[in-house]
Design an enzyme around this catalytic site. Sequence first.
Site, short mmCIF file in Angstrom:
data_model
loop_
_atom_site.label_atom_id
_atom_site.label_comp_id
_atom_site.label_asym_id
_atom_site.label_seq_id
_atom_site.Cartn_x
_atom_site.Cartn_y
_atom_site.Cartn_z
N ASP A 140 -17.95 47.02 -3.21
CA ASP A 140 -17.90 47.61 -1.80
C ASP A 140 -18.12 46.52 -0.87
O ASP A 140 -17.83 46.63 0.62
CB ASP A 140 -19.31 48.50 -1.63
CG ASP A 140 -20.40 47.92 -2.13
OD1 ASP A 140 -21.06 46.86 -1.91
OD2 ASP A 140 -20.79 48.41 -3.24
N GLN B 290 -12.45 53.90 -13.69
CA GLN B 290 -13.25 54.76 -13.61
C GLN B 290 -12.89 55.86 -12.46
O GLN B 290 -11.97 55.81 -11.92
CB GLN B 290 -14.66 54.34 -12.80
CG GLN B 290 -14.43 53.32 -11.69
CD GLN B 290 -15.16 52.26 -11.49
OE1 GLN B 290 -16.25 52.28 -12.12
NE2 GLN B 290 -14.98 51.25 -11.03
N ASP C 163 -24.27 42.63 -9.37
CA ASP C 163 -24.10 44.00 -8.38
C ASP C 163 -23.51 44.97 -9.20
O ASP C 163 -22.26 45.34 -8.90
CB ASP C 163 -23.90 43.61 -7.14
CG ASP C 163 -23.73 44.75 -6.23
OD1 ASP C 163 -24.28 45.98 -6.69
OD2 ASP C 163 -23.47 44.72 -5.05
N SER C 164 -23.86 45.49 -10.32
CA SER C 164 -23.12 46.27 -11.29
C SER C 164 -23.27 47.90 -11.26
O SER C 164 -24.29 48.26 -10.49
CB SER C 164 -23.31 45.91 -12.68
OG SER C 164 -24.68 46.35 -12.96
N THR C 165 -22.50 48.46 -11.70
CA THR C 165 -22.61 49.93 -11.84
C THR C 165 -23.76 50.16 -13.25
O THR C 165 -24.21 49.12 -13.80
CB THR C 165 -21.27 50.44 -12.25
OG1 THR C 165 -20.53 49.60 -13.18
CG2 THR C 165 -20.60 51.17 -11.17
N ASP C 166 -24.10 51.30 -13.47
CA ASP C 166 -25.08 51.57 -14.61
C ASP C 166 -24.20 50.95 -16.00
O ASP C 166 -23.25 50.81 -16.03
CB ASP C 166 -25.29 52.99 -14.63
CG ASP C 166 -26.06 53.71 -13.42
OD1 ASP C 166 -26.55 52.89 -12.93
OD2 ASP C 166 -25.92 54.63 -12.97
N HIS D 211 -28.53 45.87 -0.40
CA HIS D 211 -27.51 44.66 -0.49
C HIS D 211 -28.34 43.31 0.16
O HIS D 211 -28.21 42.13 -0.42
CB HIS D 211 -26.48 44.88 0.34
CG HIS D 211 -25.36 45.80 -0.34
ND1 HIS D 211 -25.07 47.14 0.48
CD2 HIS D 211 -25.03 45.90 -1.30
CE1 HIS D 211 -24.15 47.55 -0.36
NE2 HIS D 211 -23.98 46.74 -1.36
N ASP E 79 -12.53 40.68 -15.10
CA ASP E 79 -13.80 41.17 -15.84
C ASP E 79 -15.06 40.07 -15.36
O ASP E 79 -14.71 39.07 -15.66
CB ASP E 79 -13.70 41.54 -17.14
CG ASP E 79 -14.81 41.97 -17.92
OD1 ASP E 79 -15.91 41.86 -17.39
OD2 ASP E 79 -14.66 42.39 -19.14
N1 SAM Z 1 -24.93 48.91 -5.75
C1 SAM Z 1 -24.42 49.58 -6.73
C2 SAM Z 1 -25.43 50.27 -7.76
O1 SAM Z 1 -26.40 49.85 -8.32
O2 SAM Z 1 -25.06 51.66 -8.26
C3 SAM Z 1 -23.44 49.14 -7.59
C4 SAM Z 1 -22.24 48.95 -6.88
S1 SAM Z 1 -20.60 48.26 -6.94
C5 SAM Z 1 -19.70 49.24 -6.37
C6 SAM Z 1 -20.73 48.16 -9.05
C7 SAM Z 1 -19.12 47.72 -9.38
O3 SAM Z 1 -19.39 46.89 -10.42
C8 SAM Z 1 -18.13 48.51 -9.36
O4 SAM Z 1 -17.27 48.64 -8.29
C9 SAM Z 1 -17.56 48.27 -10.65
O5 SAM Z 1 -16.13 48.49 -10.83
C10 SAM Z 1 -18.06 46.98 -11.08
N2 SAM Z 1 -18.00 46.53 -12.31
C11 SAM Z 1 -18.54 47.24 -13.47
N3 SAM Z 1 -18.28 46.51 -14.49
C12 SAM Z 1 -17.73 45.27 -14.18
C13 SAM Z 1 -17.39 44.12 -14.85
N4 SAM Z 1 -17.52 44.01 -16.29
N5 SAM Z 1 -16.98 43.17 -14.25
C14 SAM Z 1 -16.86 43.02 -12.62
N6 SAM Z 1 -17.09 44.13 -12.04
C15 SAM Z 1 -17.70 45.17 -12.69
#
Ligand code: SAM
Length: 274
Positions: free
Chosen positions: A84, A29, A153-156, A60, A135
Site C-alpha cells: 500500500d 491472492q 510489513d507483511s500479510t499474516d 505505518h 519475493d
Molecule cells: N499492514 C498490513 C497488515 O498487517 O495486515 C500488511 C499490509 S501490506 C498490504 C502486506 C503485503 O505483503 C501484501 O501486499 C503482500 O502481497 C506482501 N507480501 C506477502 N508475502 C510477501 C513476500 N514473500 N515478499 C514480499 N511481499 C510479500
Amino acid sequence: MWFTEQQTKDVRTSCRTKKILHQENTPFQSLAVIDTDQYGRVLVLDNIIQTTIMDEFVYHEMITHVALNTHAAPERVLVIGGGDGGAVREIVKHQSLEKVVHCEIDGAVVDASRKYLPEISCAMDHPKVEIVIDDGIKHVRENKGAYDVIIVDSTDPIGPAEGLFSASFYKDIFNSLKDDGIFVAQTESPFFNRDLIPRLYSDISGIFPLTRLFLAVVPTYPGGLWTFTMGSKKYDPCDTDIVRTPDLNTRYYSPEIHRTCFVLPPFVKELLGR
Ligand code: SAM
C-alpha cells in the site's frame, strides 16, 4: 451490504460497505478495495483487512519511526511487503535517508493502492524510492550487508508471507543488514496469536543481540492491540535520545510514545517468558 472478516475460527467482524471499488484475483491472492462509512477506503487481501484510511497512520508510523529513530543515521532502508506504500510514505520523512527499496511480491497491490489509496501510496514516486516487484525472501538472500534498517510489513503468516515468519528468513535479514542494522516486523495480536509471538520472539532473540517487542493500537486489526518485534545488532530503542528525534509530522508516533510503547502489560510479558 456488509464486509465480514473471519478473524479466528470462532470470531467474525463486519462493517457496512458503501461500494466495492475494485476486485481481482492476482497470482498471489484475492484483492479488493472497498469503501465504508466507518473506516473510509479499505484494502482487503484474501478477505482480511490490510489497511484502512481511518487508522493506517498508527500502523505505518509505528512500523517505521521507532526503528528509524533508534538508528543513528539510517541511509538505506528496505521494506518487504507493504504494497500500500504507507511505510514508504513515513520513511521518506527522514533526512538521513538516501534510498528506500520497496520489495513487494504482488504488483497488483501496488497498482490498486496507487489508484484507490493515494493518501497512503503518495510517496511511491519519490526520487529516493525504488519499487522492486519480487519475493522479499529472495531479495534479502541476494543483498548481503546492504541495509541500515529492514521493515517487514507483511500479510499474516499464510500464503506468500508464511516464509516471512521463519527463523531462516530472520537469519537472512541479519546478513542483509549492516553491522549496526535494525530490523522490525509486524508480529500480530497478543490476544489471538499467543502461540506465534513466543516462537517469533525466541527465533529473533537467537539471532540478534537485542530483541524488543512494542505495542500500538490498530482498531481494525484482530483484537485491536498489535505487536511489533525489533531485532537490533547494536542500538537499543529504549536508549534513544528522544529529545534529539526530529518532528516528523505524525499523528500517533511521538518521542513519548517511542519510550512508552516498550512498556508491556503482564499478559504480554508472559508471552516472552518474563
Ligand atoms: N499492514 C498490513 C497488515 O498487517 O495486515 C500488511 C499490509 S501490506 C498490504 C502486506 C503485503 O505483503 C501484501 O501486499 C503482500 O502481497 C506482501 N507480501 C506477502 N508475502 C510477501 C513476500 N514473500 N515478499 C514480499 N511481499 C510479500
